[in-house]
Scaffold this motif. Sequence first.
Motif, mmCIF file in Angstrom:
data_model
loop_
_atom_site.group_PDB
_atom_site.id
_atom_site.type_symbol
_atom_site.label_atom_id
_atom_site.label_comp_id
_atom_site.label_asym_id
_atom_site.label_seq_id
_atom_site.Cartn_x
_atom_site.Cartn_y
_atom_site.Cartn_z
ATOM 1 N N THR A 95 -35.036 37.811 36.977
ATOM 2 C CA THR A 95 -34.312 39.055 36.699
ATOM 3 C C THR A 95 -35.103 40.218 37.268
ATOM 4 O O THR A 95 -36.329 40.193 37.299
ATOM 5 N N ALA A 96 -34.385 41.233 37.704
ATOM 6 C CA ALA A 96 -35.010 42.440 38.254
ATOM 7 C C ALA A 96 -34.362 43.653 37.609
ATOM 8 O O ALA A 96 -33.139 43.723 37.488
ATOM 9 N N ALA A 97 -35.209 44.586 37.177
ATOM 10 C CA ALA A 97 -34.727 45.793 36.504
ATOM 11 C C ALA A 97 -35.680 46.943 36.812
ATOM 12 O O ALA A 97 -36.818 46.716 37.233
ATOM 13 N N PRO A 98 -35.231 48.176 36.584
ATOM 14 C CA PRO A 98 -36.137 49.306 36.794
ATOM 15 C C PRO A 98 -37.368 49.247 35.890
ATOM 16 O O PRO A 98 -38.441 49.691 36.287
ATOM 17 N N HIS A 99 -37.213 48.661 34.687
ATOM 18 C CA HIS A 99 -38.320 48.601 33.737
ATOM 19 C C HIS A 99 -38.450 47.192 33.179
ATOM 20 O O HIS A 99 -37.466 46.460 33.054
ATOM 21 N N ARG A 100 -39.655 46.813 32.780
ATOM 22 C CA ARG A 100 -39.942 45.442 32.363
ATOM 23 C C ARG A 100 -39.188 44.996 31.119
ATOM 24 O O ARG A 100 -38.846 43.835 30.994
ATOM 25 N N ALA A 101 -38.964 45.899 30.165
ATOM 26 C CA ALA A 101 -38.303 45.480 28.918
ATOM 27 C C ALA A 101 -36.931 44.872 29.206
ATOM 28 O O ALA A 101 -36.581 43.831 28.636
ATOM 29 N N ASP A 102 -36.151 45.491 30.072
ATOM 30 C CA ASP A 102 -34.835 44.956 30.411
ATOM 31 C C ASP A 102 -34.954 43.644 31.181
ATOM 32 O O ASP A 102 -34.175 42.710 30.956
ATOM 33 N N ALA A 103 -35.925 43.561 32.088
ATOM 34 C CA ALA A 103 -36.102 42.327 32.863
ATOM 35 C C ALA A 103 -36.487 41.169 31.948
ATOM 36 O O ALA A 103 -35.939 40.066 32.072
ATOM 37 N N PHE A 104 -37.414 41.399 31.010
ATOM 38 C CA PHE A 104 -37.813 40.339 30.085
ATOM 39 C C PHE A 104 -36.668 39.940 29.158
ATOM 40 O O PHE A 104 -36.400 38.754 28.949
ATOM 41 N N ALA A 105 -35.999 40.918 28.566
ATOM 42 C CA ALA A 105 -34.920 40.622 27.612
ATOM 43 C C ALA A 105 -33.792 39.839 28.299
ATOM 44 O O ALA A 105 -33.297 38.846 27.758
ATOM 45 N N ALA A 106 -33.394 40.267 29.472
ATOM 46 C CA ALA A 106 -32.312 39.580 30.179
ATOM 47 C C ALA A 106 -32.718 38.160 30.569
ATOM 48 O O ALA A 106 -31.910 37.225 30.467
ATOM 49 N N ALA A 107 -33.956 37.987 30.991
ATOM 50 C CA ALA A 107 -34.432 36.645 31.349
ATOM 51 C C ALA A 107 -34.411 35.728 30.126
ATOM 52 O O ALA A 107 -33.943 34.588 30.197
ATOM 53 N N GLU A 108 -34.888 36.219 28.991
ATOM 54 C CA GLU A 108 -34.874 35.402 27.768
ATOM 55 C C GLU A 108 -33.448 35.071 27.329
ATOM 56 O O GLU A 108 -33.159 33.949 26.909
ATOM 57 N N PHE A 109 -32.566 36.045 27.416
ATOM 58 C CA PHE A 109 -31.158 35.837 27.084
ATOM 59 C C PHE A 109 -30.565 34.724 27.946
ATOM 60 O O PHE A 109 -29.929 33.796 27.446
ATOM 61 N N LEU A 110 -30.802 34.791 29.249
ATOM 62 C CA LEU A 110 -30.271 33.778 30.165
ATOM 63 C C LEU A 110 -30.875 32.404 29.878
ATOM 64 O O LEU A 110 -30.170 31.394 29.868
ATOM 65 N N MET A 111 -32.172 32.360 29.620
ATOM 66 C CA MET A 111 -32.821 31.075 29.339
ATOM 67 C C MET A 111 -32.294 30.467 28.044
ATOM 68 O O MET A 111 -32.043 29.261 27.979
#
Length: 146
Positions: A95-111
Amino acid sequence: MHLLVQEDRFDIGRETEAFIAGLRHAGAVVTFTGLVRDNGGQLAAMEIEHYPGMTERAIGAIMDEAKARWALEDALVIHRYGRLGPQEQIMMVATAAPHRADAFAAAEFLMDYLKSRAPFWKKEIGADGAEWVAAKASDENALTRW
C-alpha cells in the motif's frame, strides 16, 4: 490498484520496485509477504484453489473499499494458487499513501480480509494425508476491528 492471482512465483524486490516506480505523491509504502507456514515440520505442501473471476472480483471490491477508507495513492495484492511448498511465498500486499498511518492501516485491512474472507480454499498435505484448512476464530476476530 493492481491485483494478480497467479500460480507463478513472484519476486518481492521486483514487485516492490515496480509498485514504487508508479507513485507520485506517496510518503509511505508498506509491504507484507505471507509464507506457507509449516507448523510442526510435517507439511509437504499446501494446495490452494479458487474460482477465477469470482476471486478477482471479491478481492478487487475489498481493495476499492480500502481506497475509500484511507488516503491511498495505490495498492497491490498478489495471491498465488496451486501447489506450494513450506516457506514459499503465498501472497503479497503493498500500500502507498501520503502518510504511514493510512498505509499501515490499509495493508492490515487487506491482509485480514485475504486471510479470512477471500475465496481461496487451502488443503494441507502431509505424511498422514491431506486436510482442508478450517477458518480460525482468531482470523474472524481480526475483522471486527474494521
